[in-house]
Design an enzyme around this catalytic site. Structure first.
Site, mmCIF file in Angstrom:
data_model
loop_
_atom_site.group_PDB
_atom_site.id
_atom_site.type_symbol
_atom_site.label_atom_id
_atom_site.label_comp_id
_atom_site.label_asym_id
_atom_site.label_seq_id
_atom_site.Cartn_x
_atom_site.Cartn_y
_atom_site.Cartn_z
ATOM 1 N N ALA A 65 0.827 -1.226 0.012
ATOM 2 C CA ALA A 65 0.006 -0.003 0.053
ATOM 3 C C ALA A 65 0.838 1.143 -0.171
ATOM 4 O O ALA A 65 2.234 1.230 0.320
ATOM 5 C CB ALA A 65 -0.943 0.002 1.027
ATOM 6 N N GLY A 109 0.390 -4.956 0.843
ATOM 7 C CA GLY A 109 -0.827 -5.115 -0.231
ATOM 8 C C GLY A 109 -0.585 -5.601 -1.243
ATOM 9 O O GLY A 109 -1.818 -6.021 -1.837
ATOM 10 N N GLU A 112 -0.901 -9.242 -0.683
ATOM 11 C CA GLU A 112 -2.270 -9.440 -0.552
ATOM 12 C C GLU A 112 -3.097 -9.521 -1.842
ATOM 13 O O GLU A 112 -3.850 -10.348 -2.049
ATOM 14 C CB GLU A 112 -2.662 -8.762 0.416
ATOM 15 C CG GLU A 112 -2.028 -8.650 1.735
ATOM 16 C CD GLU A 112 -2.353 -7.803 2.806
ATOM 17 O OE1 GLU A 112 -1.949 -6.537 2.705
ATOM 18 O OE2 GLU A 112 -2.781 -7.954 4.066
ATOM 19 N N GLU A 132 4.772 -5.285 6.893
ATOM 20 C CA GLU A 132 3.797 -3.969 7.433
ATOM 21 C C GLU A 132 4.386 -3.940 8.904
ATOM 22 O O GLU A 132 4.417 -2.941 9.474
ATOM 23 C CB GLU A 132 2.466 -4.623 7.850
ATOM 24 C CG GLU A 132 1.673 -4.426 6.277
ATOM 25 C CD GLU A 132 1.719 -5.722 5.415
ATOM 26 O OE1 GLU A 132 2.495 -6.523 5.778
ATOM 27 O OE2 GLU A 132 0.805 -5.868 4.675
HETATM 28 N N1 CO8 Z 1 4.363 3.196 -0.796
HETATM 29 C C1 CO8 Z 1 4.996 4.416 -1.346
HETATM 30 N N2 CO8 Z 1 5.861 4.383 -2.113
HETATM 31 C C2 CO8 Z 1 6.796 3.526 -2.092
HETATM 32 C C3 CO8 Z 1 6.452 2.216 -1.730
HETATM 33 C C4 CO8 Z 1 5.226 2.135 -0.896
HETATM 34 N N3 CO8 Z 1 4.776 0.918 -0.281
HETATM 35 N N4 CO8 Z 1 7.598 1.442 -2.051
HETATM 36 C C5 CO8 Z 1 8.432 2.006 -2.646
HETATM 37 N N5 CO8 Z 1 7.885 3.351 -2.822
HETATM 38 C C6 CO8 Z 1 8.672 4.348 -3.493
HETATM 39 C C7 CO8 Z 1 9.771 5.052 -2.741
HETATM 40 O O1 CO8 Z 1 9.433 5.861 -1.850
HETATM 41 C C8 CO8 Z 1 10.466 5.600 -3.884
HETATM 42 O O2 CO8 Z 1 10.023 6.831 -4.007
HETATM 43 P P1 CO8 Z 1 11.057 8.265 -4.143
HETATM 44 O O3 CO8 Z 1 12.039 7.892 -5.310
HETATM 45 O O4 CO8 Z 1 9.982 9.219 -4.523
HETATM 46 O O5 CO8 Z 1 11.459 8.197 -2.642
HETATM 47 C C9 CO8 Z 1 10.386 4.567 -4.974
HETATM 48 O O6 CO8 Z 1 9.336 3.877 -5.022
HETATM 49 C C10 CO8 Z 1 11.445 3.714 -5.115
HETATM 50 O O7 CO8 Z 1 11.600 3.048 -4.077
HETATM 51 P P2 CO8 Z 1 12.877 2.732 -3.395
HETATM 52 O O8 CO8 Z 1 13.836 3.832 -3.529
HETATM 53 O O9 CO8 Z 1 12.967 2.626 -1.967
HETATM 54 O O10 CO8 Z 1 13.593 1.398 -3.902
HETATM 55 P P3 CO8 Z 1 14.547 0.433 -3.638
HETATM 56 O O11 CO8 Z 1 14.775 -0.458 -4.951
HETATM 57 O O12 CO8 Z 1 15.758 0.950 -2.606
HETATM 58 O O13 CO8 Z 1 13.582 -0.686 -2.290
HETATM 59 C C11 CO8 Z 1 11.893 -1.802 -1.661
HETATM 60 C C12 CO8 Z 1 12.686 -1.308 -2.676
HETATM 61 C C13 CO8 Z 1 12.645 -2.571 -0.667
HETATM 62 C C14 CO8 Z 1 10.603 -2.355 -1.846
HETATM 63 C C15 CO8 Z 1 11.620 -0.406 -0.673
HETATM 64 O O14 CO8 Z 1 10.975 0.485 -1.652
HETATM 65 C C16 CO8 Z 1 10.568 -0.877 0.476
HETATM 66 O O15 CO8 Z 1 10.821 -1.172 1.354
HETATM 67 N N6 CO8 Z 1 9.151 -0.330 0.241
HETATM 68 C C17 CO8 Z 1 8.236 -0.330 1.244
HETATM 69 C C18 CO8 Z 1 7.727 -1.848 1.197
HETATM 70 C C19 CO8 Z 1 6.767 -1.979 2.373
HETATM 71 O O16 CO8 Z 1 7.074 -1.589 3.402
HETATM 72 N N7 CO8 Z 1 5.350 -2.151 1.764
HETATM 73 C C20 CO8 Z 1 4.177 -2.542 3.039
HETATM 74 C C21 CO8 Z 1 3.523 -1.181 2.765
HETATM 75 S S1 CO8 Z 1 2.081 -1.255 4.130
HETATM 76 C C22 CO8 Z 1 1.002 -2.146 3.403
HETATM 77 O O17 CO8 Z 1 1.182 -2.716 2.077
HETATM 78 C C23 CO8 Z 1 -0.210 -2.396 4.144
HETATM 79 C C24 CO8 Z 1 -1.409 -3.353 3.310
HETATM 80 C C25 CO8 Z 1 -2.651 -3.243 4.035
HETATM 81 C C26 CO8 Z 1 -3.697 -2.180 3.284
HETATM 82 C C27 CO8 Z 1 -5.028 -2.843 3.403
HETATM 83 C C28 CO8 Z 1 -5.735 -1.891 4.456
HETATM 84 C C29 CO8 Z 1 -7.124 -2.513 5.001
#
Ligand code: CO8
Length: 258
Positions: A65, A109, A112, A132
């Site tokens: 998400a 998400g 999921e 998460e």
């Molecule tokens: N949300 C928003 N932006 C994101 C997300 C995300 N989940 N993942 C990556 N991005 C963005 C980064 O912020 C970055 O943007 P910017 O250049 O503007 O800073 C761009 O995508 C590229 O990402 P990275 O530079 O971080 O790329 P890397 O290759 O270094 O890393 C990763 C890749 C490991 C995937 C890293 O981006 C990461 O850890 N992302 C977050 C993963 C995460 O925590 N996901 C879980 C999110 S919470 C969730 O999913 C809850 C679900 C439940 C929802 C339902 C509710 C009922």
């Protein structure tokens, strides 16, 4: 219909839906979830679609998400919005088969969403996770429920408690994905599987989907009874007569969804 966060193509009875937020690794924001629910619902109702494929990019199916969109929300915001629940319900109500073709990050998400699909074909680059916990929240669209049913309690606990990523071979070993293919072949393999499904009677593919999903939600006795009733019902279709005649006449069946 034009979408901002999706690219949708319909050809040869397959709807190919690409998640398209490359700037955020296809993170699921409200717009994307609403568009995706609308796109799969439209495909479900479209006579020119018999199978749906959802995919992302080489780098990410979806990295979860959208944390930027979620970060400022309060308990009352997510409680009263029922965040993503209507969209998830719409996706899981689709009666036609949906294949998730997953390369790269498939997290939170995103994982999921992939598990809401009927099966997952993974590229050898795929990485699955429920991270998460690292954000001080828990999974909210099936990460503790569908994952547990898919891979069992021990691995689901491990994934949800540690937030670690699972690579494609492990995902295949534990049954999260149906097969792993080289990344360069992912879309072709998913489309090939979809084409096979699209050649069958849509009545029987929809029955199979309903029956297998029933296994997740009911007792074995009830599930077997449902399956037997569906087996009996298949004999009321013209496609049963056509399928069996074609076999006996040593030709390909021409199913008409009747
Ligand atoms: N949300 C928003 N932006 C994101 C997300 C995300 N989940 N993942 C990556 N991005 C963005 C980064 O912020 C970055 O943007 P910017 O250049 O503007 O800073 C761009 O995508 C590229 O990402 P990275 O530079 O971080 O790329 P890397 O290759 O270094 O890393 C990763 C890749 C490991 C995937 C890293 O981006 C990461 O850890 N992302 C977050 C993963 C995460 O925590 N996901 C879980 C999110 S919470 C969730 O999913 C809850 C679900 C439940 C929802 C339902 C509710 C009922």
């Amino acid at each position: 219909m034009a979408y901002e966060t999706l690219i949708v193509e319909i050809e040869d009875y397959i709807a190919l839906i690409r998640l398209n937020r490359p700037e955020a690794l296809n993170a699921l924001n409200a717009r994307l979830m609403q568009e995706l629910a609308a796109a799969v619902t439209a495909a479900d109702r479209n006579d020119k679609v018999r199978c749906i494929v959802i995919t992302g990019s080489d780098k990410a199916f979806a990295a979860g998400a959208d944390v930027k969109e979620m970060a400022e929300k309060s308990f009352t915001d997510v409680f009263f919005d029922d965040l993503f629940a209507p969209e998830a319900d719409a996706i899981t109500r689709v009666r036609k088969p949906i294949i998730a073709a997953v390369a790269g990050y498939c997290l939170g998400g995103g994982c999921e969403l992939a598990m809401m699909c009927d099966f997952i074909i993974a590229a050898d680059t795929a990485k699955f996770g429920q991270p998460e916990i690292n954000l001080g929240i828990v999974a909210g669209m099936g990460g503790t429920q569908r994952l547990t049913r898919a891979v069992g309690k021990s691995k689901a606990m491990d994934m949800n408690l540690t937030g670690r990523f699972m690579e494609a071979p492990e995902a295949e070993r534990c049954g999260l994905v149906s097969r792993v293919v080289p990344a360069k072949d992912l879309l072709a393999e998913a489309m090939k599987a979809a084409a096979k499904i699209a050649q069958k009677s849509a009545i029987t593919t929809m029955i199979v989907k309903e029956a297998v999903n029933r296994a997740q939600e009911t007792t074995l006795r009830e599930g077997i009874l449902f399956e037997r009733r569906m087996f009996n019902a298949a004999f009321a279709t013209e496609d049963q007569a056509e399928g069996m005649s074609a076999f006996l006449e040593k030709r390909e069946p021409q199913f008409r969804d009747r």
